[in-house]
Scaffold this active site. Structure first.
Site, PDB file in Angstrom:
ATOM      1  N   SER A  39      -6.445  -9.877  -6.801  1.00 43.93           N
ATOM      2  CA  SER A  39      -7.244  -8.785  -7.370  1.00 43.93           C
ATOM      3  C   SER A  39      -8.095  -9.198  -8.563  1.00 43.93           C
ATOM      4  O   SER A  39      -8.874  -8.385  -9.069  1.00 43.93           O
ATOM      5  CB  SER A  39      -6.318  -7.639  -7.783  1.00 43.93           C
ATOM      6  OG  SER A  39      -5.682  -7.078  -6.652  1.00 43.93           O
ATOM      7  N   ASP A  85      -7.220   7.502  -1.248  1.00 47.91           N
ATOM      8  CA  ASP A  85      -6.318   6.386  -0.938  1.00 47.91           C
ATOM      9  C   ASP A  85      -4.944   6.917  -0.557  1.00 47.91           C
ATOM     10  O   ASP A  85      -4.151   7.285  -1.428  1.00 47.91           O
ATOM     11  CB  ASP A  85      -6.208   5.452  -2.145  1.00 47.91           C
ATOM     12  CG  ASP A  85      -5.154   4.364  -1.934  1.00 47.91           C
ATOM     13  OD1 ASP A  85      -4.799   4.100  -0.767  1.00 47.91           O
ATOM     14  OD2 ASP A  85      -4.695   3.789  -2.935  1.00 47.91           O
ATOM     15  N   ASP A 122      -1.938  -0.764   0.770  1.00 50.40           N
ATOM     16  CA  ASP A 122      -2.189  -0.893  -0.654  1.00 50.40           C
ATOM     17  C   ASP A 122      -0.906  -1.398  -1.311  1.00 50.40           C
ATOM     18  O   ASP A 122       0.189  -1.236  -0.756  1.00 50.40           O
ATOM     19  CB  ASP A 122      -2.581   0.465  -1.245  1.00 50.40           C
ATOM     20  CG  ASP A 122      -3.170   0.330  -2.640  1.00 50.40           C
ATOM     21  OD1 ASP A 122      -4.403   0.356  -2.755  1.00 50.40           O
ATOM     22  OD2 ASP A 122      -2.391   0.190  -3.602  1.00 50.40           O
ATOM     23  N   CYS A 179      -6.692  -0.630  -7.045  1.00 53.51           N
ATOM     24  CA  CYS A 179      -6.610   0.079  -5.769  1.00 53.51           C
ATOM     25  C   CYS A 179      -7.221  -0.771  -4.651  1.00 53.51           C
ATOM     26  O   CYS A 179      -8.441  -0.946  -4.581  1.00 53.51           O
ATOM     27  CB  CYS A 179      -7.333   1.421  -5.873  1.00 53.51           C
ATOM     28  SG  CYS A 179      -7.436   2.310  -4.315  1.00 53.51           S
TER      29      CYS A 179
END
Length: 621
Positions: free
Chosen positions: A326, A350, A365, A387
């Site tokens: 990330s 999400d 996720d 996210c």
């Protein structure tokens, strides 16, 4: 008694005598001319040759090696020094019988078979009357023994020499590198006339990259020797020119702090001064002692380093290629904004997973077990809470070709241009890359994986630090560098490294800086725990990179997995957030989560840096 005189022809006898006298005279004249010719040849034609040979028996020209240039950190702390050592050398022409001499020496002091083997290899490459090292770094006892027995060791000599020494030991091994003995391959590729006075050459790091500058220029000395080859006096000398002293951007205190806190973890840390692009720290752990390589490392020590599962000889900072996880989300977010794929007001829902039409397996996720991040997630929140689903959607909308081309402008997927050899380029995949490398077509699933820094995408810690510095500087094309000056004169590496300019709107930089600051300084940020009690602001991004794939219907449980397959923990940051001075990237192999492992380590390192800066400001004031 018979009288034969009546039969002797006096005239014939006179002619015979005359012929013999003439022949003898001619022979004498010819021989005389031959002697005179030879005398002329020896005294005139070959005069200089015999003078030279005579002088070689009496006067010897010896190379004088230059002191190797010293290496300092930005505050003048010595990182690479030269210290005197005593070595046993041999001039083969003076030895009479080399094998007898070697045998005599082995009876006096300990000389290994490896020493003999390497000596004979060097002997093949020598010039006449050149001192060839047999054993390095003699002890005081060994020098005494050789001194007492010098009268019977014709051709052997104990000579003092400056040898490289690294006072910081393992702390700078992967940056400074080390020097070592010139091997056969190197000997074929170098100008041997420059190395007549030394048998060492830069092998790694700064020592190798700046070999020409650090080496200096050879000097010469004419010395008079006795019949045994002992030096009686110096007749003349041309002093060598020392190698250039190098000052680095490195901060020794920051380097030591980072290495101490990382300890024996398999990890790498890189910090860049944003204003200059100078490397403030470059750490790869575990490390090793470079001093062992200078005079030749033992086979046992070398085997221990090579066979270690932690690979201490591997420079993770520039050669380790890892999924960035990330940590690349701020970069991809900027690419999406600049290409109008998304806006700062664009939101998604999400539910904790993402489903691609036609693919049964969902992409989860990281907090899918909590039902995802909920509804109305914008880019800033996707950065703050990391996210994944937001970036799955955005990545598909942007497309892999745009992601790849823009990522290169941030330093991803290509070498950064740092002044070190051996840097790896990482991988920023594209359709053509996959076709060329794997012979397979590109799929949307590949883009989804890349959109969160997984899949085929790989980056080095140095590349992530450069990416962070370019984000912090709002697009300045920072090229990392280590050397700031040579002999006190500012140095700019002149290799015309190609850079594509970053043209991103100012408001997008501001937006992303604020989002990264909120990662650390708001309760929902993934690095919120390191933001407590800070007297400066950090802008950062955590990352957790999967090492192995987990089935969609299974949960990641590291207690059931071998530690070498745990996730990598990453963290990138710049500070102070409002006026960035330093950018950094950190990875801990198999460290677990970036938020719980990498970010706290980065906080300690940044605290040490700013505490030191504050001290220097107080002293300066």
């Amino acid at each position: 008694m018979n009288d034969n005189s009546a039969f002797v022809n006096d005239t014939e006898m006179k002619r015979l005598f005359s012929r013999r006298v003439l022949f003898a005279s001619i022979v004498a004249i010819v021989v005389g001319f031959m002697v005179l010719g030879r005398y002329f040849d020896l005294q005139v034609n070959q005069h200089q040759d015999f003078v030279t040979q005579s002088n070689n028996n009496r006067v010897l020209m010896r190379p004088v090696s230059p002191p190797r240039g010293l290496i300092f950190d930005r505050n003048g702390e010595l990182l690479a020094d030269n210290k005197p050592t005593y070595n046993l050398t041999i001039v083969n022409e003076r030895s009479g019988n080399l094998e007898v001499l070697l045998n005599d020496l082995r009876q006096l002091i300990e000389i290994s078979s490896q020493d003999i083997y390497q000596f004979k290899n060097r002997l093949k490459r020598r010039k006449p009357y050149q001192n060839i090292p047999l054993k390095y770094n003699l002890s005081e006892r060994e020098r005494s023994i050789l001194g007492v027995n010098s009268f019977r060791l014709n051709g052997a000599e104990v000579s003092a020499k400056l040898t490289r020494y690294y006072p910081q030991g393992p702390f700078f091994a992967h940056v400074i590198g080390y020097v070592g003995r010139i091997n056969e391959i190197e000997n074929r590729n170098i100008d041997t006339s420059l190395y007549r006075g030394t048998d060492s050459i830069g092998k790694l790091g700064i020592e190798k990259y700046y070999e020409h500058a650090l080496l200096g220029k050879l000097g010469h000395e004419h010395v008079e020797t006795n019949a045994r080859g002992r030096v009686m006096r110096s007749l003349s000398k041309e002093d060598p020119i020392p190698g250039a002293n190098l000052e680095l951007y490195l901060d020794a205190n920051l380097q030591r702090t980072a290495q101490k806190i990382l300890g024996d973890k398999r990890a790498a840390f890189v910090a860049i001064e944003i204003k200059t692009g100078g490397i403030l720290a470059m750490v790869s752990t575990p490390s090793y002692d470079p001093n062992k390589f200078v005079l030749g490392i033992s086979q046992g020590d070398y085997s221990e380093l090579v066979n270690s599962e932690n690979q201490p000889l591997f420079n993770r900072a520039i050669r380790g290629q890892y999924p960035p996880g990330s940590t690349i989300k701020p970069m991809f977010g900027l690419i999406g904004l600049q290409n109008k794929i998304i806006t700062t007001k664009h939101v998604i829902d999400d539910p904790g997973f993402f489903v691609l039409k036609g693919v049964e397996r969902p992409w989860r996720d990281h907090n899918s077990d909590k039902g995802g991040h909920g509804e109305g997630i914008d880019l800033a929140q996707a950065i703050i809470e990391s996210c994944d689903v937001y970036f799955y959607n955005m990545g598909l909308d942007i497309g892999i070709e745009t992601l790849a081309s823009f990522s290169s402008m941030f330093g991803i997927g290509q070498v950064t241009g740092i002044d070190l050899h051996g840097e790896q380029p990482g991988i920023m995949p594209s359709k053509s890359w996959k076709k060329l490398t794997l012979g397979e077509p590109w799929f949307d699933g590949d883009t989804i994986n890349v959109s969160i820094g997984q899949g085929f995408m790989l980056a080095t810690p140095l590349q992530l630090a450069v990416m962070t510095a370019r984000i912090a500087s709002r697009g300045s094309q920072i090229v990392p560098k280590l050397v700031s000056s040579k002999n006190g004169v500012n140095y700019t590496k002149n290799d015309n490294f190609p850079i594509t300019p970053l043209d991103i709107h100012s408001e997008y930089w501001t937006y992303m800086h604020q989002a990264m600051r909120n990662v650390v300084h708001t309760p929902r940020g993934t690095a919120y725990r390191i933001g407590k009690d800070l007297n400066y602001l950090i802008a950062g991004k955590t990352g957790t990179a999967q090492v192995i794939s987990i089935d969609a219907d299974k949960e990641y449980d590291k207690t059931q997995i071998d530690q070498t397959k745990w996730d990598h923990a990453l963290f990138i940051a710049f500070a102070p957030a409002e006026d960035p001075k330093i950018a950094m990237a950190l990875i801990v192999e198999n460290g677990g989560h970036g938020s719980s492992t990498a970010a706290p380590i980065a906080r300690v390192i940044l605290d040490a840096y700013f505490n030191e800066v504050e001290k220097q400001m107080l002293v300066g004031g």
